[in-house]
Design a protein around this motif. Sequence first.
Motif, PDB file in Angstrom:
ATOM      1  N   VAL A  44      16.270 -12.794  -4.130  1.00 25.68           N
ATOM      2  CA  VAL A  44      15.982 -11.250  -3.957  1.00 25.68           C
ATOM      3  C   VAL A  44      14.594 -12.002  -2.498  1.00 25.68           C
ATOM      4  O   VAL A  44      14.887 -13.292  -1.982  1.00 25.68           O
ATOM      5  N   MET A  45      14.357 -10.735  -1.910  1.00 24.84           N
ATOM      6  CA  MET A  45      13.330 -10.882  -0.934  1.00 24.84           C
ATOM      7  C   MET A  45      12.529 -10.222  -1.889  1.00 24.84           C
ATOM      8  O   MET A  45      11.736  -8.848  -1.879  1.00 24.84           O
ATOM      9  N   LYS A  46      11.601 -10.658  -0.412  1.00 24.83           N
ATOM     10  CA  LYS A  46       9.912  -9.963  -0.753  1.00 24.83           C
ATOM     11  C   LYS A  46       9.291 -10.014   0.756  1.00 24.83           C
ATOM     12  O   LYS A  46       9.581 -10.558   1.958  1.00 24.83           O
ATOM     13  N   VAL A  47       9.139  -9.048   0.135  1.00 22.70           N
ATOM     14  CA  VAL A  47       8.388  -8.067   1.788  1.00 22.70           C
ATOM     15  C   VAL A  47       6.851  -7.621   1.846  1.00 22.70           C
ATOM     16  O   VAL A  47       6.717  -6.849   0.799  1.00 22.70           O
ATOM     17  N   PRO A  48       6.001  -8.193   2.329  1.00 24.87           N
ATOM     18  CA  PRO A  48       4.366  -8.083   2.213  1.00 24.87           C
ATOM     19  C   PRO A  48       4.380  -6.744   2.242  1.00 24.87           C
ATOM     20  O   PRO A  48       4.766  -5.770   3.832  1.00 24.87           O
ATOM     21  N   ARG A  49       3.127  -5.485   1.459  1.00 24.52           N
ATOM     22  CA  ARG A  49       2.941  -4.699   2.275  1.00 24.52           C
ATOM     23  C   ARG A  49       2.121  -4.968   3.651  1.00 24.52           C
ATOM     24  O   ARG A  49       1.043  -5.781   3.474  1.00 24.52           O
ATOM     25  N   MET A  50       2.153  -3.785   3.821  1.00 20.35           N
ATOM     26  CA  MET A  50       1.288  -3.891   5.530  1.00 20.35           C
ATOM     27  C   MET A  50       0.980  -2.232   5.842  1.00 20.35           C
ATOM     28  O   MET A  50       0.814  -2.538   7.343  1.00 20.35           O
ATOM     29  N   THR A  51       0.839  -1.365   4.806  1.00 22.89           N
ATOM     30  CA  THR A  51       0.135  -0.314   5.999  1.00 22.89           C
ATOM     31  C   THR A  51      -1.479   0.109   5.902  1.00 22.89           C
ATOM     32  O   THR A  51      -1.867  -1.324   5.815  1.00 22.89           O
ATOM     33  N   GLU A  52      -1.754   0.642   6.365  1.00 21.56           N
ATOM     34  CA  GLU A  52      -3.200   0.601   7.010  1.00 21.56           C
ATOM     35  C   GLU A  52      -4.517  -0.030   6.094  1.00 21.56           C
ATOM     36  O   GLU A  52      -5.236  -0.502   6.082  1.00 21.56           O
ATOM     37  N   GLY A  53      -4.192   1.327   5.110  1.00 24.97           N
ATOM     38  CA  GLY A  53      -5.297   0.823   3.576  1.00 24.97           C
ATOM     39  C   GLY A  53      -4.759  -0.801   2.449  1.00 24.97           C
ATOM     40  O   GLY A  53      -5.657  -1.360   1.641  1.00 24.97           O
ATOM     41  N   ASP A  54      -4.194  -1.767   3.184  1.00 25.74           N
ATOM     42  CA  ASP A  54      -3.238  -3.160   3.045  1.00 25.74           C
ATOM     43  C   ASP A  54      -4.490  -3.704   3.556  1.00 25.74           C
ATOM     44  O   ASP A  54      -4.565  -3.816   5.025  1.00 25.74           O
ATOM     45  N   GLY A  55      -5.396  -4.656   2.911  1.00 20.18           N
ATOM     46  CA  GLY A  55      -5.559  -5.777   2.754  1.00 20.18           C
ATOM     47  C   GLY A  55      -5.020  -7.438   4.119  1.00 20.18           C
ATOM     48  O   GLY A  55      -3.978  -7.201   3.645  1.00 20.18           O
ATOM     49  N   ALA A  56      -6.339  -7.882   4.744  1.00 19.80           N
ATOM     50  CA  ALA A  56      -5.605  -8.773   5.846  1.00 19.80           C
ATOM     51  C   ALA A  56      -5.464  -9.985   4.351  1.00 19.80           C
ATOM     52  O   ALA A  56      -4.161 -10.416   5.028  1.00 19.80           O
ATOM     53  N   GLU A  57      -5.080  -9.881   3.740  1.00 23.61           N
ATOM     54  CA  GLU A  57      -5.124 -11.329   2.701  1.00 23.61           C
ATOM     55  C   GLU A  57      -3.625 -10.917   2.679  1.00 23.61           C
ATOM     56  O   GLU A  57      -2.649 -11.744   2.274  1.00 23.61           O
ATOM     57  N   ASN A  58      -2.538  -9.769   2.581  1.00 19.25           N
ATOM     58  CA  ASN A  58      -1.943  -9.427   2.072  1.00 19.25           C
ATOM     59  C   ASN A  58      -0.409 -10.166   2.992  1.00 19.25           C
ATOM     60  O   ASN A  58       0.407 -11.029   3.342  1.00 19.25           O
ATOM     61  N   ILE A  59      -1.033 -10.106   4.374  1.00 21.82           N
ATOM     62  CA  ILE A  59      -0.191 -11.208   5.965  1.00 21.82           C
ATOM     63  C   ILE A  59      -0.945 -12.471   5.832  1.00 21.82           C
ATOM     64  O   ILE A  59       0.601 -14.135   5.592  1.00 21.82           O
ATOM     65  N   VAL A  60      -1.984 -12.937   5.500  1.00 17.47           N
ATOM     66  CA  VAL A  60      -2.841 -14.221   5.061  1.00 17.47           C
ATOM     67  C   VAL A  60      -1.739 -14.860   3.980  1.00 17.47           C
ATOM     68  O   VAL A  60      -0.992 -16.004   4.076  1.00 17.47           O
ATOM     69  N   GLY A  61      -1.886 -14.349   2.693  1.00 18.45           N
ATOM     70  CA  GLY A  61      -0.717 -14.834   2.241  1.00 18.45           C
ATOM     71  C   GLY A  61       0.568 -14.659   1.804  1.00 18.45           C
ATOM     72  O   GLY A  61       1.140 -15.927   2.183  1.00 18.45           O
ATOM     73  N   PHE A  62       0.907 -13.894   2.817  1.00 15.76           N
ATOM     74  CA  PHE A  62       2.882 -14.166   3.057  1.00 15.76           C
ATOM     75  C   PHE A  62       3.185 -15.574   3.885  1.00 15.76           C
ATOM     76  O   PHE A  62       3.742 -16.745   3.979  1.00 15.76           O
ATOM     77  N   GLU A  63       1.939 -15.837   5.653  1.00 15.37           N
ATOM     78  CA  GLU A  63       1.746 -16.628   6.298  1.00 15.37           C
ATOM     79  C   GLU A  63       1.628 -18.237   4.618  1.00 15.37           C
ATOM     80  O   GLU A  63       2.136 -19.420   5.159  1.00 15.37           O
ATOM     81  N   VAL A  64       0.594 -18.042   4.057  1.00  9.76           N
ATOM     82  CA  VAL A  64       0.454 -19.619   2.851  1.00  9.76           C
ATOM     83  C   VAL A  64       1.579 -19.499   2.386  1.00  9.76           C
ATOM     84  O   VAL A  64       2.933 -20.326   2.375  1.00  9.76           O
ATOM     85  N   GLU A  65       2.679 -18.786   1.943  1.00 15.56           N
ATOM     86  CA  GLU A  65       3.432 -19.117   0.380  1.00 15.56           C
ATOM     87  C   GLU A  65       4.509 -19.100   1.491  1.00 15.56           C
ATOM     88  O   GLU A  65       4.871 -19.663   0.748  1.00 15.56           O
ATOM     89  N   ARG A  66       5.195 -18.477   2.539  1.00 17.60           N
ATOM     90  CA  ARG A  66       5.507 -19.119   3.763  1.00 17.60           C
ATOM     91  C   ARG A  66       5.736 -20.826   3.903  1.00 17.60           C
ATOM     92  O   ARG A  66       6.790 -21.337   3.520  1.00 17.60           O
ATOM     93  N   GLN A  67       4.906 -20.933   4.098  1.00 18.96           N
ATOM     94  CA  GLN A  67       4.314 -22.390   4.609  1.00 18.96           C
ATOM     95  C   GLN A  67       4.482 -23.355   3.138  1.00 18.96           C
ATOM     96  O   GLN A  67       4.714 -24.763   2.856  1.00 18.96           O
ATOM     97  N   ILE A  68       3.883 -22.973   2.156  1.00 15.78           N
ATOM     98  CA  ILE A  68       4.426 -23.336   0.592  1.00 15.78           C
ATOM     99  C   ILE A  68       5.420 -24.177   0.406  1.00 15.78           C
ATOM    100  O   ILE A  68       5.779 -24.604  -0.433  1.00 15.78           O
ATOM    101  N   LEU A  69       5.774 -22.929   0.353  1.00 13.79           N
ATOM    102  CA  LEU A  69       8.032 -22.479  -0.130  1.00 13.79           C
ATOM    103  C   LEU A  69       8.215 -23.783   0.099  1.00 13.79           C
ATOM    104  O   LEU A  69       9.880 -24.167  -0.417  1.00 13.79           O
ATOM    105  N   SER A  70       8.333 -23.106   1.179  1.00  6.55           N
ATOM    106  CA  SER A  70       8.958 -24.407   2.404  1.00  6.55           C
ATOM    107  C   SER A  70       9.147 -25.767   2.595  1.00  6.55           C
ATOM    108  O   SER A  70      10.166 -27.379   1.862  1.00  6.55           O
ATOM    109  N   VAL A  71       8.148 -26.368   0.892  1.00  8.20           N
ATOM    110  CA  VAL A  71       7.651 -28.118   1.272  1.00  8.20           C
ATOM    111  C   VAL A  71       8.109 -28.236  -0.419  1.00  8.20           C
ATOM    112  O   VAL A  71       7.873 -29.491  -0.665  1.00  8.20           O
ATOM    113  N   LEU A  72       7.584 -27.105  -1.429  1.00  8.46           N
ATOM    114  CA  LEU A  72       7.899 -27.213  -2.773  1.00  8.46           C
ATOM    115  C   LEU A  72       9.431 -27.375  -3.205  1.00  8.46           C
ATOM    116  O   LEU A  72      10.117 -27.288  -2.740  1.00  8.46           O
ATOM    117  N   THR A  73       9.208 -28.638  -4.092  1.00  9.51           N
ATOM    118  CA  THR A  73      10.790 -28.497  -4.944  1.00  9.51           C
ATOM    119  C   THR A  73      10.319 -29.175  -6.316  1.00  9.51           C
ATOM    120  O   THR A  73       9.739 -29.280  -6.943  1.00  9.51           O
TER     121      THR A  73
END
Length: 497
Positions: A44-73
Amino acid sequence: MKLLEPGTVIDGFEVGDCLHAGGMAHIYQVAYAGAAQRGPFPMVMKVPRMTEGDGAENIVGFEVERQILSVLTGPHVPRLVAAGDLTQLPYLVMEQVSGRTLQQWLDDNRAPLPAEEIARLGAAVAQAAHSLHLQDVCHLDLKPANVLIRPDGLAVLLDFGLSCHAHYPDLLAEELRPAVGSPTWMAPEQVVGMRGDPRSDIFAIGVMLYELATRELPFGNPQTSGGLRQRLWMDPVPPRKWRPELPEWLQEVILRCLEPEAARRYASAAHLAFDLSHPQQVQVTDRGRRIRATGFWAHLKRWVRAAGMHYQPSALPSRQIDEVPIIMVAVPNRDVSDATLYSLRGAVSRALGTVPGARLACVSVIDPSETPGHDSASSETTVHRRYLGMLRQWAEPLDLSGQTVSFHILENGDVAQALLRYAQGNQVSMIVMGAATHGLQMQRLLATVPIRVAMAAPCTVVLVKQALPFDQLAATDRGYAQDHLADRPARVSKVMI
């Protein structure tokens, strides 16, 4: 951002149907573009919402998830395949895990689940959380929609956008508001901005257990900071007030998870999984027996105490787990000398002395042939009670005050296999066993049990050599007494007694 059209090709991935359109991201079915390359598993592909009404936590959360998933086993997280560039199109391609989320379990089963089913699901989630904590990650957004139960019963945790890794900068704490999480499942320490405590995940598991058991939410769904802060001092209505038929042990477990102070919850997710897997060993207190909600004056006192409470940063999750291990001692029940049993007690006592927060599991393995059918004069229950009595008698000389201890009789013709399965299934951190146990005469030729356990165990194994036989010890003591204490016969007699 508008939905991606099926057939769109992004960095070699062909987008399929949209499976989920959530508040923070869209989830699409994807496959490698073209027929030449086929993936090893559905993706599956997960794409964060990035419209004007969406909060900054969407982008920050994307960065956090990419960082953590890359090291979890491990089997409790989806495998990460690829990640997109934030400057072009941010996305995460990961394994699509089959199964149903806990939210689907709740939606499909309107009636509250039986206690045994709740315990099975809760133990699976706790084991998954424990796997994260061992890797120094706290999920911090555990809720039914983020927990998937595979067909084999294993729990897989989803959505790490609000998580915290102890070895990486906490972007959410640095860039966003103090309280980050889903209000219904957020732990009290998260409400005041404290992140990184693995016991916050235990609180969230308690909220899920409460809902599975009662179909009610312990703290409702608060939408204001004042409503959120109430959980710093308020107890939920006891589950047995909603469902009187619930067993006391289950309420004990749930309310212990929901304690306002993290130190009063389970010390680790492994301890929680242990109790849910062995309900007969749960020590029921007034917490599990009460059916009335806590009164006004008690809550007022807690409110005053909570107002002056200072939350301290947590140690590394893995370090906290090391301080509260589950120690298993394998106690032989036949063809064993008193010296071996004595030496095992000494080794266990030393281990508990170095880690006061440890949980002790005393285990003995019996052959299935020793437990005839229930219609026999010596029923299975009678045999188990006899061996449980022997285990408790062995443990009596240990100082177990303030220690959590349980006793278990396993039936298996293969002793080593039984011990290994128990250790793996219960997240045991250390096994203490005799260097030559379970058949002392045969061990001279086939030292199978200690060797097999030591080689295949998923944890530390302490092999204990037996001490000198008691008669030699007594002889040594007598010689010492005669040589050095002859002038004090009264005291010698006290020592000898």
